[in-house]
Write an enzyme that holds these catalytic residues in place. Sequence first.
Site, PDB file in Angstrom:
ATOM      1  N   ASP A   1       0.874  -1.173   0.000  1.00 17.71           N
ATOM      2  CA  ASP A   1       0.000   0.000   0.000  1.00 17.71           C
ATOM      3  C   ASP A   1       0.910   1.222   0.000  1.00 17.71           C
ATOM      4  O   ASP A   1       1.676   1.439   0.960  1.00 17.71           O
ATOM      5  CB  ASP A   1      -0.901  -0.024   1.252  1.00 17.71           C
ATOM      6  CG  ASP A   1      -1.888   1.142   1.251  1.00 17.71           C
ATOM      7  OD1 ASP A   1      -1.606   2.178   0.618  1.00 17.71           O
ATOM      8  OD2 ASP A   1      -2.941   1.002   1.896  1.00 17.71           O
TER       9      ASP A   1
ATOM     10  N   ASN B   1       1.868   6.306 -11.074  1.00 15.98           N
ATOM     11  CA  ASN B   1       0.560   6.192 -11.725  1.00 15.98           C
ATOM     12  C   ASN B   1      -0.552   5.799 -10.747  1.00 15.98           C
ATOM     13  O   ASN B   1      -1.713   6.148 -10.979  1.00 15.98           O
ATOM     14  CB  ASN B   1       0.679   5.152 -12.853  1.00 15.98           C
ATOM     15  CG  ASN B   1      -0.656   4.642 -13.313  1.00 15.98           C
ATOM     16  OD1 ASN B   1      -1.406   5.340 -13.999  1.00 15.98           O
ATOM     17  ND2 ASN B   1      -1.003   3.419 -12.911  1.00 15.98           N
TER      18      ASN B   1
ATOM     19  N   TYR C   1     -10.343  15.288  -5.497  1.00 15.28           N
ATOM     20  CA  TYR C   1      -9.506  14.634  -6.514  1.00 15.28           C
ATOM     21  C   TYR C   1      -8.729  15.703  -7.293  1.00 15.28           C
ATOM     22  O   TYR C   1      -7.516  15.589  -7.480  1.00 15.28           O
ATOM     23  CB  TYR C   1     -10.407  13.816  -7.443  1.00 15.28           C
ATOM     24  CG  TYR C   1      -9.682  13.112  -8.567  1.00 15.28           C
ATOM     25  CD1 TYR C   1      -8.835  12.036  -8.300  1.00 15.28           C
ATOM     26  CD2 TYR C   1      -9.855  13.491  -9.895  1.00 15.28           C
ATOM     27  CE1 TYR C   1      -8.174  11.377  -9.325  1.00 15.28           C
ATOM     28  CE2 TYR C   1      -9.206  12.836 -10.929  1.00 15.28           C
ATOM     29  CZ  TYR C   1      -8.363  11.779 -10.641  1.00 15.28           C
ATOM     30  OH  TYR C   1      -7.715  11.121 -11.675  1.00 15.28           O
TER      31      TYR C   1
ATOM     32  N   LYS D   1      -4.585  16.440  -7.831  1.00 18.60           N
ATOM     33  CA  LYS D   1      -3.933  16.430  -9.146  1.00 18.60           C
ATOM     34  C   LYS D   1      -3.374  17.819  -9.505  1.00 18.60           C
ATOM     35  O   LYS D   1      -2.338  17.915 -10.160  1.00 18.60           O
ATOM     36  CB  LYS D   1      -4.906  15.923 -10.217  1.00 18.60           C
ATOM     37  CG  LYS D   1      -5.363  14.467  -9.994  1.00 18.60           C
ATOM     38  CD  LYS D   1      -4.225  13.463 -10.146  1.00 18.60           C
ATOM     39  CE  LYS D   1      -4.729  12.027 -10.157  1.00 18.60           C
ATOM     40  NZ  LYS D   1      -3.648  11.036 -10.351  1.00 18.60           N
TER      41      LYS D   1
ATOM     42  N   VAL E   1     -10.883   7.679 -19.381  1.00 21.71           N
ATOM     43  CA  VAL E   1     -10.255   6.462 -19.902  1.00 21.71           C
ATOM     44  C   VAL E   1     -10.906   5.297 -19.148  1.00 21.71           C
ATOM     45  O   VAL E   1     -10.850   5.262 -17.915  1.00 21.71           O
ATOM     46  CB  VAL E   1      -8.731   6.471 -19.631  1.00 21.71           C
ATOM     47  CG1 VAL E   1      -8.084   5.207 -20.150  1.00 21.71           C
ATOM     48  CG2 VAL E   1      -8.082   7.707 -20.248  1.00 21.71           C
TER      49      VAL E   1
HETATM   50  N1  LIG Z   1      -9.099   6.349 -16.059  1.00 24.50           N
HETATM   51  C1  LIG Z   1      -9.328   7.635 -16.072  1.00 24.50           C
HETATM   52  O1  LIG Z   1     -10.368   8.113 -16.568  1.00 24.50           O
HETATM   53  C2  LIG Z   1      -8.302   8.571 -15.507  1.00 24.50           C
HETATM   54  C3  LIG Z   1      -8.426   9.929 -15.826  1.00 24.50           C
HETATM   55  C4  LIG Z   1      -7.480  10.809 -15.318  1.00 24.50           C
HETATM   56  C5  LIG Z   1      -6.447  10.361 -14.520  1.00 24.50           C
HETATM   57  N2  LIG Z   1      -6.361   9.045 -14.212  1.00 24.50           N
HETATM   58  C6  LIG Z   1      -5.273   8.621 -13.326  1.00 24.50           C
HETATM   59  O2  LIG Z   1      -4.629   7.499 -13.877  1.00 24.50           O
HETATM   60  C7  LIG Z   1      -4.032   6.720 -12.828  1.00 24.50           C
HETATM   61  C8  LIG Z   1      -4.369   5.253 -13.034  1.00 24.50           C
HETATM   62  O3  LIG Z   1      -5.759   5.080 -12.936  1.00 24.50           O
HETATM   63  P1  LIG Z   1      -6.567   3.968 -13.745  1.00 24.50           P
HETATM   64  O4  LIG Z   1      -7.589   4.677 -14.534  1.00 24.50           O
HETATM   65  O5  LIG Z   1      -5.644   3.024 -14.415  1.00 24.50           O
HETATM   66  O6  LIG Z   1      -7.351   3.280 -12.536  1.00 24.50           O
HETATM   67  P2  LIG Z   1      -7.259   1.814 -11.907  1.00 24.50           P
HETATM   68  O7  LIG Z   1      -7.467   0.785 -12.970  1.00 24.50           O
HETATM   69  O8  LIG Z   1      -8.180   1.824 -10.750  1.00 24.50           O
HETATM   70  O9  LIG Z   1      -5.752   1.728 -11.420  1.00 24.50           O
HETATM   71  C9  LIG Z   1      -5.319   2.284 -10.206  1.00 24.50           C
HETATM   72  C10 LIG Z   1      -4.072   1.529  -9.785  1.00 24.50           C
HETATM   73  O10 LIG Z   1      -3.587   2.088  -8.564  1.00 24.50           O
HETATM   74  C11 LIG Z   1      -3.378   1.046  -7.614  1.00 24.50           C
HETATM   75  N3  LIG Z   1      -3.595   1.563  -6.272  1.00 24.50           N
HETATM   76  C12 LIG Z   1      -4.706   2.178  -5.789  1.00 24.50           C
HETATM   77  N4  LIG Z   1      -4.550   2.495  -4.499  1.00 24.50           N
HETATM   78  C13 LIG Z   1      -3.298   2.063  -4.148  1.00 24.50           C
HETATM   79  C14 LIG Z   1      -2.553   2.086  -2.948  1.00 24.50           C
HETATM   80  N5  LIG Z   1      -3.057   2.609  -1.812  1.00 24.50           N
HETATM   81  N6  LIG Z   1      -1.311   1.553  -2.938  1.00 24.50           N
HETATM   82  C15 LIG Z   1      -0.793   0.999  -4.073  1.00 24.50           C
HETATM   83  N7  LIG Z   1      -1.446   0.958  -5.236  1.00 24.50           N
HETATM   84  C16 LIG Z   1      -2.688   1.473  -5.275  1.00 24.50           C
HETATM   85  C17 LIG Z   1      -4.407  -0.022  -8.008  1.00 24.50           C
HETATM   86  O11 LIG Z   1      -4.001  -1.332  -7.625  1.00 24.50           O
HETATM   87  P3  LIG Z   1      -4.448  -2.119  -6.311  1.00 24.50           P
HETATM   88  O12 LIG Z   1      -5.913  -1.892  -6.134  1.00 24.50           O
HETATM   89  O13 LIG Z   1      -4.068  -3.519  -6.651  1.00 24.50           O
HETATM   90  O14 LIG Z   1      -3.623  -1.546  -5.207  1.00 24.50           O
HETATM   91  C18 LIG Z   1      -4.343   0.067  -9.521  1.00 24.50           C
HETATM   92  O15 LIG Z   1      -3.258  -0.695 -10.025  1.00 24.50           O
HETATM   93  C19 LIG Z   1      -4.560   7.324 -11.518  1.00 24.50           C
HETATM   94  O16 LIG Z   1      -3.577   8.158 -10.951  1.00 24.50           O
HETATM   95  C20 LIG Z   1      -5.747   8.162 -11.958  1.00 24.50           C
HETATM   96  O17 LIG Z   1      -6.007   9.242 -11.091  1.00 24.50           O
HETATM   97  C21 LIG Z   1      -7.269   8.141 -14.684  1.00 24.50           C
END
Ligand SMILES: NC(=O)c1ccc[n+]([C@@H]2O[C@H](COP(=O)([O-])OP(=O)(O)OC[C@H]3O[C@@H](n4cnc5c(N)ncnc54)[C@H](OP(=O)(O)O)[C@@H]3O)[C@@H](O)[C@H]2O)c1
Length: 257
Positions: free
Chosen positions: A51, A79, A144, A148, A177
Amino acid sequence: MTGASTGIGKATAIRLAREPATELVLVARREGLLRELAESLPCRATFVAVDLTAEDAPRCLREHLEAEHGGELQLLVNNAGAAWRAGFLEGGYANVNRHMELNFDAVVRLTEELLPLLRASSPSAIVNVASTAGRVSRARTGAYSASKFALIGWSDSLYAEERPEGVHVGLVLPGFVATEGFPAAELREKALTRWIVSKPEKVAEAIYECGPGGRAERYVPRPYALAAIARILLPSLTRRVLTGGAASDLTTTTGSE
Ligand SMILES: NC(=O)c1ccc[n+]([C@@H]2O[C@H](COP(=O)([O-])OP(=O)(O)OC[C@H]3O[C@@H](n4cnc5c(N)ncnc54)[C@H](OP(=O)(O)O)[C@@H]3O)[C@@H](O)[C@H]2O)c1
């Protein structure tokens, strides 16, 4: 590569694994998903299930890099992140703090611990995955967005400081995304809005460009940059659009809720 178990992080690990002589360290909490991904990649990949908000997470990752990868670190991709939608009165400081702990503090703490390795391995790079929400705020996303916005401001300063040391700092700002954490289901189910939702693989390519590729920043999809430009040049209009009738569709339910 943090947040490697799903979504953008997993797609980025797959993208980076195509480069010659790559070694990856996959980081997230769910060990089973990390192991499965590590075993499926065509390059050497180790993993650490941790974590990132835990006190000893940065030290634990540095020790892993030193023990398993000789302390070499050419690219750090910050990320991992999440969003919990709530209006301010409802979520209060607790919700702001929860976002800051993961989306900002954990990134700063990990970068502090690993910067000496990045400098020693230069030319090297850090890519911080922010968000278009780090330029433009909507209702119920204030906590959020705050995390950011902070990440973007800090990254620009770090770039200026680390450039002479050979450590590039790039920013990636995704829009919508479709991933586990950000399913964007409300947008994907309507033909009118489906087209604005992108894929993790596109963000992975942008991460490569802004890391080893040396670019400053990339919006994904690229036209989301217009939202950031409008916020600076046309603040009143931007506010009107983001509080108008269709604006609530843009605050999608997240996987963390
Ligand atoms: N998808 C979008 O629309 C979008 C838009 C703008 C920005 N983003 C940014 O892109 C990044 C990736 O997001 P995503 O869309 O790929 O979402 P996601 O599929 O939910 O991925 C988030 C990742 O972060 C890990 N994570 C969450 N909390 C954690 C913790 N406390 N310790 C360690 N790992 C942790 C999760 O793995 P575990 O649960 O296994 O720990 C997962 O691998 C994020 O920073 C998000 O803010 C996403």
